[in-house]
Write an enzyme that holds these catalytic residues in place. Sequence first.
Site, short mmCIF file in Angstrom:
data_model
loop_
_atom_site.label_atom_id
_atom_site.label_comp_id
_atom_site.label_asym_id
_atom_site.label_seq_id
_atom_site.Cartn_x
_atom_site.Cartn_y
_atom_site.Cartn_z
N PHE A 140 5.33 2.91 9.12
CA PHE A 140 4.32 2.11 8.42
C PHE A 140 4.67 2.10 6.94
O PHE A 140 4.68 3.13 6.29
CB PHE A 140 2.90 2.64 8.61
CG PHE A 140 1.89 1.75 7.91
CD1 PHE A 140 1.46 0.58 8.50
CD2 PHE A 140 1.44 2.06 6.63
CE1 PHE A 140 0.59 -0.28 7.83
CE2 PHE A 140 0.56 1.21 5.96
CZ PHE A 140 0.12 0.05 6.56
N ASP A 225 9.42 7.19 1.87
CA ASP A 225 8.09 6.64 1.56
C ASP A 225 7.08 7.79 1.57
O ASP A 225 6.70 8.29 2.63
CB ASP A 225 7.72 5.56 2.60
CG ASP A 225 6.34 4.94 2.33
OD1 ASP A 225 5.54 5.54 1.59
OD2 ASP A 225 6.08 3.86 2.90
N LYS A 255 -1.09 5.24 -3.67
CA LYS A 255 -2.34 5.89 -3.30
C LYS A 255 -2.84 6.90 -4.34
O LYS A 255 -3.45 6.50 -5.31
CB LYS A 255 -2.21 6.51 -1.90
CG LYS A 255 -2.04 5.39 -0.85
CD LYS A 255 -2.32 5.78 0.56
CE LYS A 255 -2.44 4.55 1.44
NZ LYS A 255 -1.39 4.40 2.42
C1 PLP Z 1 -0.73 3.05 2.69
C2 PLP Z 1 0.74 3.07 2.90
C3 PLP Z 1 1.57 2.03 2.46
C4 PLP Z 1 1.04 0.76 1.86
O1 PLP Z 1 0.30 0.92 0.71
P1 PLP Z 1 -0.72 -0.23 0.25
O2 PLP Z 1 -1.23 0.25 -1.07
O3 PLP Z 1 -1.78 -0.34 1.29
O4 PLP Z 1 0.08 -1.49 0.14
C5 PLP Z 1 2.95 2.17 2.63
N1 PLP Z 1 3.47 3.26 3.22
C6 PLP Z 1 2.70 4.28 3.66
C7 PLP Z 1 3.34 5.46 4.29
C8 PLP Z 1 1.31 4.22 3.54
O5 PLP Z 1 0.55 5.21 4.02
#
Ligand code: PLP
Length: 401
Positions: A140, A225, A255
Amino acid sequence: MKTQQFIEIEEQYGAHNYHPLDVVIEQAEGAWVYDVDGNKFLDCLSAYSAVNQGHVHPRILNAMLEQAKKVTLTSRAFRNDQLPLFYKELSEFSGYEMSLPMNSGAEAVETAIKLARKWAYRVKGVPRHQAEIITVEGNFHGRTTTIISFSTEPLYRDDFGPFTPGFVTVPYGDAEAFEKAITPNTAAISIEPIQGEAGVVIPPKGYLKKVAEICKKHNVLLIVDEIQTGLCRTGRKFAFQHEEGVRPDMVIIGKALSGGFYPISAVLADADLMGLFQPGEHGSTFGGNPLAAAIGRAAIGVLRDEKLDERANELGNYFIEQLSEVPSKHVKEVRGRGLLIGVELHPAAGGARRFCEALKARGILAKETHDHVIRFAPPLVIDKETIDWALPKIREVLQMD
Ligand SMILES: *Cc1c(COP(=O)(O)O)cnc(C)c1O
């Protein structure tokens, strides 16, 4: 207005791209949120780990208010007095020489993809527009059309093609499959150290280290990520630090980089890589604005000064241990690192959603992830007493019929 009225208005006028629990929050502080009917809940989601520092942290709030009175947006056409200090403090916190700020996590992922491709053409010598990026099953990374092009979740992608080419998918946790997928055109592999959205999936021990070694051997960039797992959530500043000797070429954060006040994301890398971007090649109107930079500085300051990595480690170990001891016919596995915890239920339990509803009725907000996993990821400022308050309620819910 009461809960039901807000929900009716939202359902009528808003797109239905989420299926939230029916709780309407009007206020929050630390690990707690309050709804419009006067109920109090323990937040065990933390806005998908965006509020690691706790809701409405006073230090971040103050930084935001003070900066908002001065200047909020200059665009990058001019310089501002917050961004340089944000860069410097982020570098000191992360150990990376440089960073590039964006807004949403998905935008930072897009940034990393562009930088990896540019590196492939300018440094590795891959023929132009032939670069491949390897991704893993269950990933994700966000919701843009390019990112969903390498999602393996049908719900996220099926109706949204045509897809962006240049991505290859291998199984998660299988370093050999990764090595076999490498071609002369491979620019990078992109990995979450723990897959949060896939259900708090933790790869086998040594996986990331192996992947990092393979990357070195074949001249492939390692992109990690850490948007959900980073910034102290798993008991380290970054989840990749759970494995000795791993240092990714790029780290993507978002985040909790704002403690939940504002969308702020960034790509971290050293100067030899980040230096490839030339003026005009990439940008964002709001990326690196002074309000975001001031908030980001305070958010990092809280993580550092309150030692939230150590706190997540200690409390996470305790929470995981206690959850593991709950006798329940529904629980298949309890797993986690720090305060990123997944309780996986057997398929016969009938899905995690009804357990989340039952937790809500007892004052705990948790969200199912991937149907059969309940995620417990409270703000890192939570204390042991609060965990001890929650445990009997969680026990009761896991022991339902
Ligand atoms: C939340 C998330 C994203 C995307 O971030 P957004 O601010 O919603 O675009 C990408 N990678 C991971 C692992 C995430 O948890």
